[in-house]
Design a protein around this motif. Structure first.
Motif, short mmCIF file in Angstrom:
data_model
loop_
_atom_site.label_atom_id
_atom_site.label_comp_id
_atom_site.label_asym_id
_atom_site.label_seq_id
_atom_site.Cartn_x
_atom_site.Cartn_y
_atom_site.Cartn_z
N UNK A 61 0.84 -1.24 0.13
CA UNK A 61 -0.05 0.00 0.16
C UNK A 61 0.88 1.30 0.03
N UNK A 62 0.83 2.15 -0.99
CA UNK A 62 1.45 3.22 -1.19
C UNK A 62 0.88 4.64 -0.32
N UNK A 63 1.67 5.45 0.04
CA UNK A 63 1.33 6.71 0.55
C UNK A 63 0.15 7.46 -0.13
N UNK A 64 0.29 7.26 -1.43
CA UNK A 64 -0.88 7.84 -2.30
C UNK A 64 -1.96 7.25 -2.50
N UNK A 65 -2.19 6.14 -1.72
CA UNK A 65 -3.57 5.34 -1.66
C UNK A 65 -3.61 4.38 -2.81
N UNK A 66 -2.48 3.74 -3.32
CA UNK A 66 -2.58 2.83 -4.40
C UNK A 66 -2.46 1.29 -3.75
N UNK A 67 -3.04 0.40 -3.89
CA UNK A 67 -2.69 -1.07 -3.43
C UNK A 67 -2.15 -1.83 -4.46
N UNK A 68 -0.77 -2.09 -4.47
CA UNK A 68 -0.31 -3.02 -5.47
C UNK A 68 -0.08 -4.33 -5.11
N UNK A 69 -0.68 -5.34 -5.80
CA UNK A 69 -1.20 -6.59 -5.61
C UNK A 69 0.17 -7.41 -6.25
N UNK A 70 1.01 -7.84 -5.23
CA UNK A 70 2.33 -8.41 -5.98
C UNK A 70 2.02 -9.99 -5.83
N UNK A 71 2.56 -10.62 -7.10
CA UNK A 71 2.67 -12.10 -7.27
C UNK A 71 3.11 -12.85 -6.11
N UNK A 72 2.56 -14.15 -5.98
CA UNK A 72 3.21 -15.04 -5.04
C UNK A 72 4.59 -15.17 -5.46
N UNK A 73 5.08 -15.54 -6.58
CA UNK A 73 6.45 -15.72 -6.95
C UNK A 73 7.23 -14.65 -7.39
N UNK A 74 8.36 -14.32 -6.68
CA UNK A 74 9.14 -13.10 -6.94
C UNK A 74 8.63 -11.74 -6.77
N UNK A 75 7.83 -11.64 -5.66
CA UNK A 75 7.26 -10.14 -5.34
C UNK A 75 8.68 -9.36 -5.31
N UNK A 76 9.74 -9.54 -5.18
CA UNK A 76 10.83 -8.58 -5.19
C UNK A 76 10.81 -8.01 -6.54
N UNK A 77 10.97 -8.91 -7.49
CA UNK A 77 11.16 -8.77 -9.06
C UNK A 77 9.87 -7.72 -9.25
N UNK A 78 8.98 -7.86 -9.02
CA UNK A 78 7.74 -7.21 -9.30
C UNK A 78 7.89 -5.88 -8.79
N UNK A 79 8.36 -5.68 -7.49
CA UNK A 79 8.59 -4.18 -6.91
C UNK A 79 9.80 -3.49 -7.98
N UNK A 80 10.69 -4.12 -8.54
CA UNK A 80 11.82 -3.75 -9.35
C UNK A 80 11.11 -3.30 -10.51
N UNK A 81 9.98 -4.00 -10.94
CA UNK A 81 8.95 -3.31 -12.32
C UNK A 81 8.43 -2.11 -11.95
N UNK A 82 8.01 -2.12 -10.55
CA UNK A 82 7.11 -0.97 -10.27
C UNK A 82 8.03 0.23 -10.47
N UNK A 83 9.25 0.15 -9.97
CA UNK A 83 10.38 1.15 -9.85
C UNK A 83 10.63 1.75 -11.11
N UNK A 84 10.87 0.70 -12.24
CA UNK A 84 11.13 1.12 -13.68
C UNK A 84 10.06 1.86 -14.35
N UNK A 85 8.69 1.50 -14.06
CA UNK A 85 7.38 2.22 -14.50
C UNK A 85 7.39 3.61 -13.64
N UNK A 86 7.52 3.55 -12.67
CA UNK A 86 7.23 4.79 -11.96
C UNK A 86 8.44 6.00 -12.52
N UNK A 87 9.74 5.21 -12.63
CA UNK A 87 10.44 6.25 -13.20
C UNK A 87 10.29 6.76 -14.48
#
Length: 226
Positions: free
Chosen positions: A177-203
């Motif tokens: 859950x972000x401070x901006x009110x967004x819920x990011x539903x991460x996958x069961x497998x490799x949630x760390x990789x999914x967070x890395x994807x969010x970083x790229x998309x946000x940048x």
């Protein structure tokens, strides 16, 4: 002749020493020796700057306590109930004093019940000792947590300032859950990789600043945005 003299001399010294140590042992057992009493308790920890006052209070040995009347297992149990202690070892040293070494839980994040914040270790242990308000450098968890949060904590720190809290869903995956009110539903497998994807998309697209509510990443083939 010399051998005979040395033999009897050593024999007499051995008897004297045997009598001395026997008397010392008996006196210690009867509580009539200095080594029968606990004069000092040393407490050490595997972490620097640890507050050991709670451990000292848990030992609860009044002045004049005899060393061999102490139940070391009972002291270990009391120390183990002190918030923050992972394990402890209590040792009776030859001079009658006690040596205590404790291993503390190392806080990697915070857990909140919605009102207070508590240190949270990498193995998912919530230390029952509230701390002050969270800072921007703290990753916060809510609800139940699994036995290993090290990986998800490290990955989430790349989004510091934008993570409100993490929540363990159905004992199998994470919602971020972000401070901006967004819920990011991460996958069961490799949630760390999914967070890395969010970083790229946000940048590249300033994704976390957009007016959206949910980013669903549970499907490896696509990302759904609502």
């Amino acid at each position: 002749m010399k051998r005979t003299i040395w033999f009897w001399l050593c024999f007499i010294i051995a008897i004297i020493l045997a009598i001395y140590f026997s008397v010392r042992i008996v006196m210690t057992g009867l509580g009539r020796s200095d080594v029968s009493y606990v004069h000092n308790i040393s407490i050490t920890s595997d972490t620097a700057n640890s507050d050991l006052s709670g451990i000292a209070s848990a030992v609860l040995l009044p002045p004049g306590t005899t060393s061999y009347s102490i139940d070391l297992d009972e002291i270990n149990a009391r120390i183990g109930s002190v918030p923050g202690v992972r394990k402890s070892a209590v040792r009776r040293i030859p001079n009658g004093n006690l040596s205590i070494h404790v291993s503390m839980h190392r806080s990697v994040a915070l857990w909140t019940d919605g009102e207070y914040y508590f240190p949270l270790s990498a193995d998912g242990t919530i230390v029952n000792r509230p701390v002050g308000a969270r800072t921007t450098s703290d990753i916060v968890f809510r609800g139940p947590v699994p036995s290993d949060i090290a990986g998800i904590t490290t990955a989430s720190q790349k989004l510091l300032g934008q993570v409100d809290y993490l929540e363990w869903i159905e004992n199998r995956r994470w919602d971020l859950h972000t401070t901006g009110g967004i819920t990011i539903m991460l996958p069961e497998q490799s949630p760390e990789t999914a967070i890395g994807t969010i970083l790229v998309l946000n940048k590249n697209h300033n994704l976390l600043s957009k007016s959206i509510k949910v980013i669903d990443m549970r499907d490896d083939a696509r990302i759904l945005v609502k």
